[in-house]
Write an enzyme that holds these catalytic residues in place. Structure first.
Site, PDB file in Angstrom:
ATOM      1  N   HIS A 191      36.095  42.181  59.757  1.00 31.20           N
ATOM      2  CA  HIS A 191      36.845  42.865  58.700  1.00 31.20           C
ATOM      3  C   HIS A 191      36.011  44.058  58.269  1.00 31.20           C
ATOM      4  O   HIS A 191      34.891  43.899  57.762  1.00 31.20           O
ATOM      5  CB  HIS A 191      37.103  41.921  57.528  1.00 31.20           C
ATOM      6  CG  HIS A 191      37.972  40.757  57.878  1.00 31.20           C
ATOM      7  ND1 HIS A 191      37.821  39.502  57.336  1.00 31.20           N
ATOM      8  CD2 HIS A 191      39.022  40.657  58.735  1.00 31.20           C
ATOM      9  CE1 HIS A 191      38.727  38.686  57.827  1.00 31.20           C
ATOM     10  NE2 HIS A 191      39.463  39.358  58.685  1.00 31.20           N
ATOM     11  N   GLU A 200      34.057  44.377  54.928  1.00 33.86           N
ATOM     12  CA  GLU A 200      33.014  43.395  54.615  1.00 33.86           C
ATOM     13  C   GLU A 200      31.721  43.895  55.250  1.00 33.86           C
ATOM     14  O   GLU A 200      31.340  43.493  56.345  1.00 33.86           O
ATOM     15  CB  GLU A 200      33.442  42.017  55.106  1.00 33.86           C
ATOM     16  CG  GLU A 200      34.705  41.534  54.379  1.00 33.86           C
ATOM     17  CD  GLU A 200      35.317  40.280  54.974  1.00 33.86           C
ATOM     18  OE1 GLU A 200      34.667  39.631  55.816  1.00 33.86           O
ATOM     19  OE2 GLU A 200      36.458  39.946  54.599  1.00 33.86           O
ATOM     20  N   HIS A 245      30.873  37.426  57.517  1.00 33.92           N
ATOM     21  CA  HIS A 245      31.950  37.950  56.675  1.00 33.92           C
ATOM     22  C   HIS A 245      31.410  38.188  55.268  1.00 33.92           C
ATOM     23  O   HIS A 245      30.218  38.066  55.010  1.00 33.92           O
ATOM     24  CB  HIS A 245      33.113  36.957  56.641  1.00 33.92           C
ATOM     25  CG  HIS A 245      33.895  36.894  57.913  1.00 33.92           C
ATOM     26  ND1 HIS A 245      35.228  37.227  58.000  1.00 33.92           N
ATOM     27  CD2 HIS A 245      33.532  36.536  59.169  1.00 33.92           C
ATOM     28  CE1 HIS A 245      35.657  37.063  59.237  1.00 33.92           C
ATOM     29  NE2 HIS A 245      34.635  36.647  59.971  1.00 33.92           N
ATOM     30  N   GLU A 268      30.055  33.416  55.063  1.00 32.47           N
ATOM     31  CA  GLU A 268      30.482  34.305  53.976  1.00 32.47           C
ATOM     32  C   GLU A 268      29.228  34.642  53.182  1.00 32.47           C
ATOM     33  O   GLU A 268      28.638  33.795  52.517  1.00 32.47           O
ATOM     34  CB  GLU A 268      31.524  33.615  53.105  1.00 32.47           C
ATOM     35  CG  GLU A 268      32.798  33.214  53.838  1.00 32.47           C
ATOM     36  CD  GLU A 268      33.725  34.389  54.092  1.00 32.47           C
ATOM     37  OE1 GLU A 268      33.454  35.493  53.543  1.00 32.47           O
ATOM     38  OE2 GLU A 268      34.719  34.231  54.816  1.00 32.47           O
TER      39      GLU A 268
END
Length: 683
Positions: free
Chosen positions: A260, A263, A401, A493
């Site tokens: 993404h 990110e 991410h 994350e």
């Protein structure tokens, strides 16, 4: 900046049409409107205080009133996300209890600060439409040092069908404190590593990677795996003591960032990582030297370079929550890989219904034909990564991410399309170990006093969770990697803030440095070995390695070497290959940080040896001739036995019944019994 400055939508130094903005950063049905209030165009001169990144703690935020706990001042943080349901403790803004101009939100900087700007958003909600149109800002000074400490926002006008709700980030520079009045308010420590801590666009990233390669030419190699839709190359940095080739017995590792584009932290961490490895290798750091000599490392900083460029142009604080997330074609690449979960589960259901497991596969599941067609809705970037996976025998991977603080592991998709449900793989225990290794060594994740980022408290799961148990994802890279290749893959994350300000990058590097290194070292846990032909000692490619009680196999690569990630324990391992007799042995995985060597030597089957000899026009050796005779005799005996079992048996003699001994009814019964007896022996 004036002590009292009015800031309205039509008079801003930086303006965005709210409806146009909602289209550009639309994410899961959440629209936001952003207002930016700046003075003398110094928006980028000072960094954010850290409302979004959580450097500003909850007690530093106060408000005149709030509707309920879930809409308290601690929720008034830029880009904070609410849950699906409104009304819980994780709502998407600060919302005042009353609708009047006496309402305010206060930020306590706790240090002398020169405030330079504020960025506002409306409420994050799929049910409500609440945002501020105009507002005033005020500052308070400390009576001792005459410097600003507190920042107030006073809403003046808001959306007529909504209420007073906002999310904010305040920009400001910390001022000197010569008298040490605020010495107790120590700022977070940075890092001692001399790395390039800033955000790099495409050209700058390429330049930095080149400089690393030039500084360490003996252990680095830059290559491209393909191009994005806009023609930007997807560069990979390879780090190894023999770059450019696969070494027998050396595992392949990869990090992927920027799937993404918005990110951005993962991208910068990988650029920092390649600089750090180069520097420490040259300094003789034994941990790094050992890692480089025993592992072939591949770092892909930007899987979605087109998306990143869009977010980069807006900047870290103005990119919003979703601008740059998707590819230029509008594809979310984390949902864009072939859905092999469905292929596997459909096959399991079919075989269960037909009671036939002979054709059931649990690994190297082929990609469906429809997915490989030119018309398939598959991003060029996704195709490039799949081709990369197929060309290099990766063993372990993680994709980086942002937007949360948690590590997720496969499966990412639920079997019955439930919104979330625990859906483990056969290797669930090892995946949990991998996730725990990263989460427990991450300085922020492992902090028991940290607050949740948005609407999930992952600390109750020790900051790891099965991906499907968080939310179901169809076509994830993790699931595809596990089912189509030998590689184990997790998602990390990295931070609450998807695009942290450049000033926060040194802190984020320290938060993640140990995690990045120790996770790579896990590629050496479990079993490894080489599968060879017993006669020729040549490596056997595509041999299947089966571990008893784990319903997921792997395969050997071109030279016959393999790596099977496993937790410590004793395992029964069976290796089979086409044309060879299978071989089984016990292998013990130890607790040390190096793999157990478990080699196999397979013997060819007589049929395979016969094929090879006849293909060369040679004469059969005596041992093979004897073996073939034995096989023929065995086959002859088996066929003779089968034929004899099908021949009818003779009926044994019986004495006919006499009228003197049986009545009429007894005679009838005797006939029926005789028929049954005859029927039994006539089969």
């Amino acid at each position: 900046i004036p002590m009292d400055m009015s800031c309205s939508y039509g008079q801003l130094s930086y303006t965005l049409d709210p409806f146009l903005l909602c289209k550009s950063i639309f994410d899961v049905c959440v629209c936001v409107c952003v207002c930016v209030c700046v003075s003398d165009l110094v928006l980028l001169e000072c960094p954010p205080l850290g409302l979004e990144s959580l450097r500003v703690k909850d007690p530093q935020l106060r408000a005149s009133s709030y509707k309920r706990r879930g809409l308290g001042p601690h929720r008034g943080r830029l880009n904070i996300q609410s849950g699906i349901e409104d009304g819980d403790i994780y709502d998407g803004a600060w919302c005042a209890q009353y609708e009047d101009k006496k309402q305010w939100l206060e930020v306590d900087a706790r240090r002398p600060t020169r405030f330079t700007g504020v960025i506002l958003q409306g409420r994050s909600s799929i049910w409500s439409w609440d945002f501020i149109l105009t507002y005033k800002v005020q500052f308070s000074n400390d009576t001792l040092s005459m410097t600003y400490l507190h920042y107030w926002l006073f809403p003046e006008l808001w959306y007529e069908n909504g209420t007073i709700c906002l999310r904010a980030e305040v920009l400001g520079c910390t001022l000197p404190d010569p008298n040490n009045i605020y010495a107790w308010q120590q700022t977070e420590q940075g890092t001692k590593d001399k790395l390039d801590f800033r955000h790099h666009n495409y050209k700058e990233m390429r330049k930095l990677m080149k400089s690393v390669s030039e500084a360490c030419p003996d252990i680095t190699h830059i290559y491209s795996i393909g191009k994005s839709h806009m023609g930007l190359k997807m560069y990979v940095m390879e780090i190894s003591d023999h770059p450019g080739k696969h070494e027998l017995g050396e595992p392949e590792f990869r990090y992927v960032a920027g799937m993404h584009g918005n990110e951005a932290l993962g991208r910068e961490l990988l650029l920092n990582l390649m600089q750090y490895i180069c520097q420490e290798y040259k300094l003789g750091n034994q941990r790094i030297v050992r890692l480089v000599k025993e592992t072939r490392i591949h770092l892909l900083p930007s899987m979605n370079p087109d998306g990143y460029e869009m977010a980069f142009k807006k900047g870290s604080e103005l990119a919003g929550w979703a601008l740059g997330r998707y590819s230029y074609q509008g594809i979310d690449m984390n949902h864009n890989f072939a859905d092999l979960n469905k292929v596997m589960w459909d096959a399991i259901e079919f075989d269960f219904q037909n009671n036939d497991k002979s054709k059931l596969i649990n690994h190297y599941i082929p990609i469906p034909e429809y997915y490989t067609s030119e018309d398939a809705f598959v991003a060029l970037e996704t195709r490039a990564v799949i081709n990369w996976m197929q060309n290099i025998p990766f063993v372990l991977s993680a994709n980086l991410h942002g937007g949360e603080l948690v590590v997720t592991y496969p499966f990412d998709r639920t079997e019955d399309w439930a919104p979330h449900d625990d859906t483990p793989t056969p290797d669930n225990s090892f995946f949990r170990w991998l996730a725990t290794v990263y989460a427990s060594t991450n300085q922020v994740m492992s902090n028991p006093d940290r607050r949740p980022c948005h609407n999930e408290n992952f600390q109750r799961y020790n900051n790891i969770i099965n991906g499907a148990n968080w939310h179901t994802v169809q076509g994830s890279m993790n699931d595809f990697s596990y089912l189509h290749t030998n590689c184990f893959d997790v998602t990390v994350e990295l931070s609450c803030d998807k695009f942290p300000h450049a000033s926060e990058l040194p802190i984020e590097w320290e938060n993640n440095k140990e995690s990045l290194l120790i996770y790579m070292e896990q590629v050496h846990r479990g079993l490894k070995g080489v599968i060879r032909d017993k006669d020729t000692e040549a490596g056997i490619a595509d041999a299947i390695i089966k571990v008893d009680d784990i319903d997921h196999h792997i395969r050997s690569v071109a030279d016959g070497d393999y790596w099977r990630l496993l937790n410590p324990g004793e395992y029964e391992v069976t290796v089979s290959a086409e044309g060879y007799n299978p071989s089984t042995r016990m292998c013990r995985v130890m607790y040390e940080h190096y793999p157990t060597i478990c080699d196999f030597r397979l013997t060819k089957t007589p049929k395979q040896r016969l094929k090879e000899i006849l293909a060369k026009g040679g004469k059969l050796p005596k041992d093979l001739q004897l073996r073939l005779r034995q096989l023929r005799l065995r086959k002859l005996r088996a066929s003779t036995k089968a034929i004899n079992s099908r021949l009818p048996r003779k009926r044994p003699p019986t004495s006919p019944p006499t009228a003197a001994r049986f009545s009429a009814n007894e005679e009838t019964c005797s006939k029926n019994i005789g028929k049954m007896y005859f029927s039994k022996f006539s089969v």
